[in-house]
Design a protein around this motif. Structure first.
Motif, short mmCIF file in Angstrom:
data_model
loop_
_atom_site.label_atom_id
_atom_site.label_comp_id
_atom_site.label_asym_id
_atom_site.label_seq_id
_atom_site.Cartn_x
_atom_site.Cartn_y
_atom_site.Cartn_z
N TYR A 1 20.22 -3.77 33.08
CA TYR A 1 19.07 -4.43 33.71
C TYR A 1 18.29 -3.43 34.55
N VAL A 2 18.98 -2.69 35.40
CA VAL A 2 18.33 -1.72 36.28
C VAL A 2 17.69 -0.60 35.46
N GLU A 3 18.43 -0.05 34.50
CA GLU A 3 17.89 1.03 33.66
C GLU A 3 16.65 0.58 32.91
N HIS A 4 16.69 -0.64 32.40
CA HIS A 4 15.55 -1.17 31.64
C HIS A 4 14.29 -1.19 32.49
N PHE A 5 14.39 -1.74 33.69
CA PHE A 5 13.19 -1.88 34.52
C PHE A 5 12.75 -0.56 35.14
N VAL A 6 13.68 0.33 35.42
CA VAL A 6 13.29 1.64 35.93
C VAL A 6 12.52 2.41 34.86
N LEU B 1 20.36 10.71 41.20
CA LEU B 1 20.16 12.14 41.44
C LEU B 1 18.77 12.58 40.98
N LYS B 2 18.35 12.10 39.81
CA LYS B 2 17.05 12.47 39.28
C LYS B 2 15.93 12.00 40.20
N ALA B 3 16.06 10.78 40.71
CA ALA B 3 15.03 10.24 41.61
C ALA B 3 15.06 10.96 42.95
N ASP B 4 16.25 11.24 43.47
CA ASP B 4 16.37 11.91 44.76
C ASP B 4 15.82 13.33 44.71
N ASN B 5 15.93 13.98 43.55
CA ASN B 5 15.47 15.36 43.40
C ASN B 5 14.03 15.46 42.92
N SER B 6 13.36 14.32 42.75
CA SER B 6 11.99 14.32 42.27
C SER B 6 11.03 14.84 43.34
N VAL B 7 9.78 15.00 42.97
CA VAL B 7 8.78 15.55 43.89
C VAL B 7 8.70 14.75 45.18
N ASN B 8 8.73 13.42 45.07
CA ASN B 8 8.62 12.56 46.25
C ASN B 8 9.97 11.98 46.66
N GLY B 9 11.06 12.61 46.24
CA GLY B 9 12.39 12.07 46.47
C GLY B 9 12.78 11.96 47.94
N ASP B 10 12.12 12.72 48.81
CA ASP B 10 12.43 12.64 50.24
C ASP B 10 12.02 11.31 50.84
N VAL B 11 11.06 10.64 50.21
CA VAL B 11 10.61 9.33 50.69
C VAL B 11 11.34 8.26 49.87
N VAL B 12 12.24 7.54 50.52
CA VAL B 12 13.08 6.57 49.81
C VAL B 12 12.24 5.59 49.00
N GLU B 13 11.15 5.10 49.59
CA GLU B 13 10.33 4.08 48.93
C GLU B 13 9.65 4.60 47.66
N ARG C 1 26.10 7.37 34.60
CA ARG C 1 24.69 7.14 34.28
C ARG C 1 23.92 6.70 35.53
N TRP C 2 24.53 5.84 36.32
CA TRP C 2 23.91 5.39 37.56
C TRP C 2 23.67 6.59 38.48
#
Length: 461
Positions: free
Chosen positions: A282-287, A203-215, A197-198
């Protein structure tokens, strides 16, 4: 291996590739860049005359007759690509590995092309026989210190992994946090499930439109910027973003008394971190809360026709929102404003959120106009903390108390005098107006609305 938990062997590349290697779900993506890859190729070429060439350590977790790669994926995948390019026909256990991450696929494709080009440019490899000789040398010459963890001691494997620097790819705070908290889970199926799940979240965040920018990745912005800052401000501690692995240290498991178990999952961002499954929840909840938060117009409104350049567009038709406050040192103010607004959103939802955003923006912007040069750590550690906005939100039981406290402090601020204000301050003020001014029309509190009178900054004549 018997009952031994760890077995240390010195194996050459051929022996390692005789094992049934698999890349587990919890692994990071393959992400060696061109410079790191070419450095490896140069090292291999330069050290052909050595009898053995040690290429670091590899950590494997034995499960049945398969060996999960805990550490060493980057090197082993790169060596697989090299042997493929050299037309090696022997066993390559990673040749059929499936990489879901789009970035991994791009790295593999690009690196394979780089390896082919590299081989073509080597005069010493211009004949088939010479390439075959190098393959033979690579298989016997390249060695690893191989730690084999058994049986299924994934927690112990992660202990090694957390203290190992993979060549050219430093571990991130989130890599180490995953490893740290998986060690608290005694059931192996839970470890695998939560690791998967982690990994999907990353992966979903890294592959998103702005995933190239870590922040701009969801998990990073939520945990490393918002929640990290809020926890530090509430406890009056400096952010220490210059320290290596400062995020990992903040979200490690809190100390406990052995005979008294931790219990309760209230999901307060300020709460002590429980080791194991609670941390992942905790992390999943806040994300997930952040994903809702970023849809608010106060965060970003794209406009009705973002490509329309006509100057006569109404304010509602133009893009706005605090996340548009970018460039120069403006982004430091944006991140602090968003973090504090996120704290309000977590507690009170969207009620009066436009008013709160405008008040927080005006309060923090005061520092921009009072200072000539802005220093990141002084601003984040001292100025944001001194406003006590995080504490105001934390102790309030109703939005009215937040609004009243913020309005009181804003009323005491001096008006902005632009006649002797530096260009960067004027650029900041103009950008804030474009980002936030449209929200003044949407405020339902007459008291707050009348105070601002359609202007974020009161200009001293």
């Amino acid at each position: 291996m018997g009952k031994n938990k760890v077995e240390l062997n010195i194996l050459n590349l051929e022996d390692i590739f005789k094992l049934t290697l698999v890349i587990p779900d919890y692994q990071r993506i393959y992400c060696w860049d061109k410079d790191t890859l070419l450095q490896l190729l140069d090292d291999l070429m330069d050290n052909q005359q050595l009898k053995q060439y040690r290429l670091g350590s590899v950590i494997l977790n034995k499960k049945d007759n398969k060996f999960e790669i805990v550490d060493g994926q980057q090197r082993l995948v790169s060596l697989t690509l090299l042997l493929c390019a050299l037309k090696y026909s022997g066993k390559l256990p990673l040749i059929d590995a499936h990489f879901e991450n789009i970035k991994s696929q791009k790295y593999i494709s690009y690196n394979y092309h780089c390896i082919q080009t590299y081989i073509q440019n080597q005069n010493s490899l211009d004949e088939k026989s010479k390439r075959e000789k190098w393959v033979k040398n690579l298989l016997s010459q390249v060695e690893f210190s191989v730690l084999i963890i058994s049986p299924n001691n994934l927690d112990l494997a992660f202990t090694f992994f957390s203290n190992t620097n993979s060549r050219g790819v430093p571990l991130s705070d989130f890599d180490l946090l995953k490893a740290h908290h998986l060690r608290f889970l005694p059931i192996k199926s839970q470890q695998r499930h939560l690791a998967m799940r982690w990994n999907q979240m990353v992966l979903k965040a890294d592959n998103s439109v702005n995933g190239d920018v870590v922040e701009e990745r969801d998990y990073y912005r939520t945990i490393a910027i918002y929640i990290y800052g809020l926890r530090r401000w509430l406890n009056k501690r400096p952010l220490k973003e210059w320290e290596e692995y400062h995020v990992k240290k903040e979200f490690e498991s809190a100390l406990v008394i052995d005979e008294i178990p931790p219990f309760g999952e209230r999901f307060w961002y300020k709460e002590p971190i429980q080791g194991g499954s609670h941390f992942f929840a905790y992390v999943e909840h806040f994300v997930e809360r952040f994903k809702q938060f970023r849809r608010l117009p106060e965060y970003y409104y794209p406009g009705k026709d973002i490509n329309d350049k006509e100057s006569n567009l109404d304010l509602d038709e133009k893009p706005y929102g605090i996340h548009m406050l970018t460039g120069e040192s403006h982004e430091w103010f944006r991140d602090a404003i968003e973090a504090l607004l996120f704290a309000y959103y977590l507690k009170f939802g969207i009620e009066y959120i436009s008013e709160v955003l405008v008040l927080i923006t005006r309060r923090l912007s005061h520092y921009r106009f009072q200072q000539g040069r802005i220093y990141y750590h002084k601003f984040m550690d001292e100025s944001v903390g001194e406003t006590e906005i995080a504490m105001i939100i934390d102790r309030a039981s109703s939005p009215t108390f937040v609004l009243a406290d913020l309005l009181k402090s804003v009323k005491r601020l001096p008006a902005v005098e632009f006649s002797d204000t530096s260009p960067i301050k004027k650029r900041y003020a103009n950008k804030v107006e474009r980002c936030v001014q449209p929200l003044l029309k949407k405020m339902s509190s007459r008291t707050v609305k009348d105070f601002f009178n359609d202007k974020i900054f009161k200009i001293k004549k």
